[in-house]
Design a protein around this motif. Sequence first.
Motif, PDB file in Angstrom:
ATOM      1  N   ILE A  92       0.906  -1.313   0.043  1.00  0.00           N
ATOM      2  CA  ILE A  92       0.014  -0.126  -0.216  1.00  0.00           C
ATOM      3  C   ILE A  92       0.741   1.183  -0.182  1.00  0.00           C
ATOM      4  CG2 ILE A  92      -1.800   1.225   1.054  1.00  0.00           C
ATOM      5  CD1 ILE A  92      -2.514  -1.328   2.681  1.00  0.00           C
ATOM      6  N   VAL A  93       0.535   2.160  -1.068  1.00  0.00           N
ATOM      7  CA  VAL A  93       1.152   3.581  -0.875  1.00  0.00           C
ATOM      8  C   VAL A  93       0.051   4.560  -0.699  1.00  0.00           C
ATOM      9  CG1 VAL A  93       2.061   5.378  -2.490  1.00  0.00           C
ATOM     10  CG2 VAL A  93       2.935   3.149  -2.524  1.00  0.00           C
ATOM     11  N   ALA A  94       0.112   4.891   0.605  1.00  0.00           N
ATOM     12  CA  ALA A  94      -0.886   5.913   1.033  1.00  0.00           C
ATOM     13  C   ALA A  94      -0.466   7.261   0.634  1.00  0.00           C
ATOM     14  CB  ALA A  94      -0.837   5.891   2.532  1.00  0.00           C
ATOM     15  N   TRP A  95      -1.100   8.182  -0.471  1.00  0.00           N
ATOM     16  CA  TRP A  95      -0.905   9.044  -0.868  1.00  0.00           C
ATOM     17  C   TRP A  95      -1.628  10.438  -0.525  1.00  0.00           C
ATOM     18  CZ3 TRP A  95      -3.522  12.340  -4.057  1.00  0.00           C
ATOM     19  CH2 TRP A  95      -2.983  13.296  -4.739  1.00  0.00           C
ATOM     20  N   GLU A  96      -0.660  11.625  -0.381  1.00  0.00           N
ATOM     21  CA  GLU A  96      -1.616  12.293   0.397  1.00  0.00           C
ATOM     22  C   GLU A  96      -1.205  13.835  -0.528  1.00  0.00           C
ATOM     23  OE1 GLU A  96      -2.895  13.035   4.587  1.00  0.00           O
ATOM     24  OE2 GLU A  96      -0.966  13.980   4.643  1.00  0.00           O
ATOM     25  N   HIS A  97      -2.517  14.522  -0.838  1.00  0.00           N
ATOM     26  CA  HIS A  97      -2.407  15.625  -1.916  1.00  0.00           C
ATOM     27  C   HIS A  97      -2.013  16.813  -1.094  1.00  0.00           C
ATOM     28  CE1 HIS A  97      -6.183  17.387  -0.481  1.00  0.00           C
ATOM     29  NE2 HIS A  97      -6.724  16.345  -0.258  1.00  0.00           N
ATOM     30  N   GLY A  98      -1.452  18.054  -1.889  1.00  0.00           N
ATOM     31  CA  GLY A  98      -1.144  19.208  -1.157  1.00  0.00           C
ATOM     32  C   GLY A  98      -2.379  20.028  -1.123  1.00  0.00           C
ATOM     33  N   THR A  99      -2.029  21.516  -1.140  1.00  0.00           N
ATOM     34  CA  THR A  99      -3.240  22.424  -0.849  1.00  0.00           C
ATOM     35  C   THR A  99      -3.779  22.462  -2.184  1.00  0.00           C
ATOM     36  OG1 THR A  99      -1.679  23.531   0.835  1.00  0.00           O
ATOM     37  CG2 THR A  99      -3.728  24.529   0.131  1.00  0.00           C
ATOM     38  N   THR A 100      -5.337  22.048  -1.824  1.00  0.00           N
ATOM     39  CA  THR A 100      -6.203  22.392  -2.839  1.00  0.00           C
ATOM     40  C   THR A 100      -7.164  23.235  -2.578  1.00  0.00           C
ATOM     41  OG1 THR A 100      -7.748  20.399  -1.921  1.00  0.00           O
ATOM     42  CG2 THR A 100      -5.974  19.605  -3.486  1.00  0.00           C
ATOM     43  N   THR A 101      -7.091  23.507  -1.338  1.00  0.00           N
ATOM     44  CA  THR A 101      -8.114  24.698  -0.890  1.00  0.00           C
ATOM     45  C   THR A 101      -7.798  25.067   0.558  1.00  0.00           C
ATOM     46  OG1 THR A 101     -10.477  25.068  -0.406  1.00  0.00           O
ATOM     47  CG2 THR A 101      -9.726  22.802  -0.088  1.00  0.00           C
ATOM     48  N   PRO A 102      -8.328  26.005   0.945  1.00  0.00           N
ATOM     49  CA  PRO A 102      -8.306  26.571   2.276  1.00  0.00           C
ATOM     50  C   PRO A 102      -9.403  25.923   3.257  1.00  0.00           C
ATOM     51  CG  PRO A 102      -7.986  28.455   1.198  1.00  0.00           C
ATOM     52  CD  PRO A 102      -8.474  27.344   0.239  1.00  0.00           C
ATOM     53  N   GLY A 103     -10.495  25.542   2.617  1.00  0.00           N
ATOM     54  CA  GLY A 103     -11.781  25.259   3.403  1.00  0.00           C
ATOM     55  C   GLY A 103     -12.951  24.698   2.730  1.00  0.00           C
ATOM     56  N   GLN A 104     -12.752  24.685   1.197  1.00  0.00           N
ATOM     57  CA  GLN A 104     -14.121  24.438   0.235  1.00  0.00           C
ATOM     58  C   GLN A 104     -14.163  22.742   0.320  1.00  0.00           C
ATOM     59  OE1 GLN A 104     -16.913  23.472  -1.063  1.00  0.00           O
ATOM     60  NE2 GLN A 104     -16.964  25.946  -0.970  1.00  0.00           N
ATOM     61  N   LYS A 105     -14.966  22.102   0.799  1.00  0.00           N
ATOM     62  CA  LYS A 105     -15.061  20.626   0.778  1.00  0.00           C
ATOM     63  C   LYS A 105     -14.963  19.826  -0.793  1.00  0.00           C
ATOM     64  CE  LYS A 105     -19.716  19.036   1.349  1.00  0.00           C
ATOM     65  NZ  LYS A 105     -20.530  18.105   2.353  1.00  0.00           N
TER      66      LYS A 105
END
Length: 407
Positions: A92-105
């Motif tokens: 498993i590679v658990a992958w995390e994205h960067g800043t896509t928004t300050p708060g819009q879900k």
Amino acid sequence: MTHSSSWMARPLATAFLALALGATSLSPVAVADAGPSPIALRSVTAQPAVPGVNADIRLLHHTMLGVGGQPVPATTLLLTPKGAPPVGGWPIVAWEHGTTTPGQKTCAPSQTAELDGGLTRDGFKSDYAWQIGQFVDADYAVVAPDLEGLGPDATTPYPYYSLSSLARSLIAGVVTARASEPRLSDRWAVVGHSDGGHGVLGVEALAREATGLAFVGTVASAPYVAIEAHAARFGADGRAASSQAAAQQRLMMQQFQGALMATGLKAAQPSFDEASIMGSDLAATLQHFRSLCSVAAIGVIGEAVKAKGSAFQGLNADWANQPQMHAFLAANDPAVAPGFVLRQPVLIVQGNADPFVLEALQTPFADKLKADGAPLTYKVYDGADHFSIIRLANADVLDFLHQQFAR
């Protein structure tokens, strides 16, 4: 590639292990909110194919431990290679994205065709889908959380920059992925970019919350750390700029750091008063800023700075020393967190032409980790910017992952 157990020998019931996981407190980032971590898979829905990603894609609906100390709803993408898994299951590679928004879900990977929360759509070609495709082609399963507060099921604010929240988003995603798919290995690594690169640095301290799984290492691409130092550097560069346009660009970047941190702190501590660290012009942008995906949010601050120029009332000179903000940064920024250490293998890749996360500040952070005993490989790529680093470092990232999973 070797694996420590066979999925075929593991009863399916075991995959639904530990809806309440035992927590540990291994570093300062874990102390404030460590405790039982109720993670439960709620449902699974099929997702459409993504061009260039040869995977079966599902969206996992589950719960995770939120920053408020209670279970919150969350969503995570699970991408598995087509065909049969290797002996031992897909690592498993658990992958995390960067800043896509300050708060819009809605600015979440699962809600956008390029798996990047709108970055490519809005003008920043992220290459996130390309990178995920590379992992799938290397015979890894990819677990990609939308993150706490983002995605279709979110009911609470996005606690931007919370290191424990980012880590627990990955942990909950991995645990529920194994609950939904018995053909996954019990070995997992983490990969993240930008704020996701920052987030994966917090996983090691909490990895034991994924009971029974073997955490093997971390890849951080242009991790977003040293926030106060970045704001100060952008401010100094703006004052020294030879043109008005360059000065405004750097001032915008300075204000962007504070706006993001104020947003993250406010989500975790609603009592925080933004006016305690900033002037009226920056404060006036925050409500709109938080409602947008990243590119548009940057534009809101840029337009406000352009309208006022040097008269812009933004971050206070001592903004990072306000008590709540000082504590927030000390708990969540690995570059300044007291006692922050890494003991598992870690690869940090950084471009020297990155205008958002500066190599001049990343290198001292990497040097500090090494001095503190981290088994760190640090690589700087000539000419790489914030997004081109993903392709330029790809061979090194895959080689690092292969080595860790083969141990």
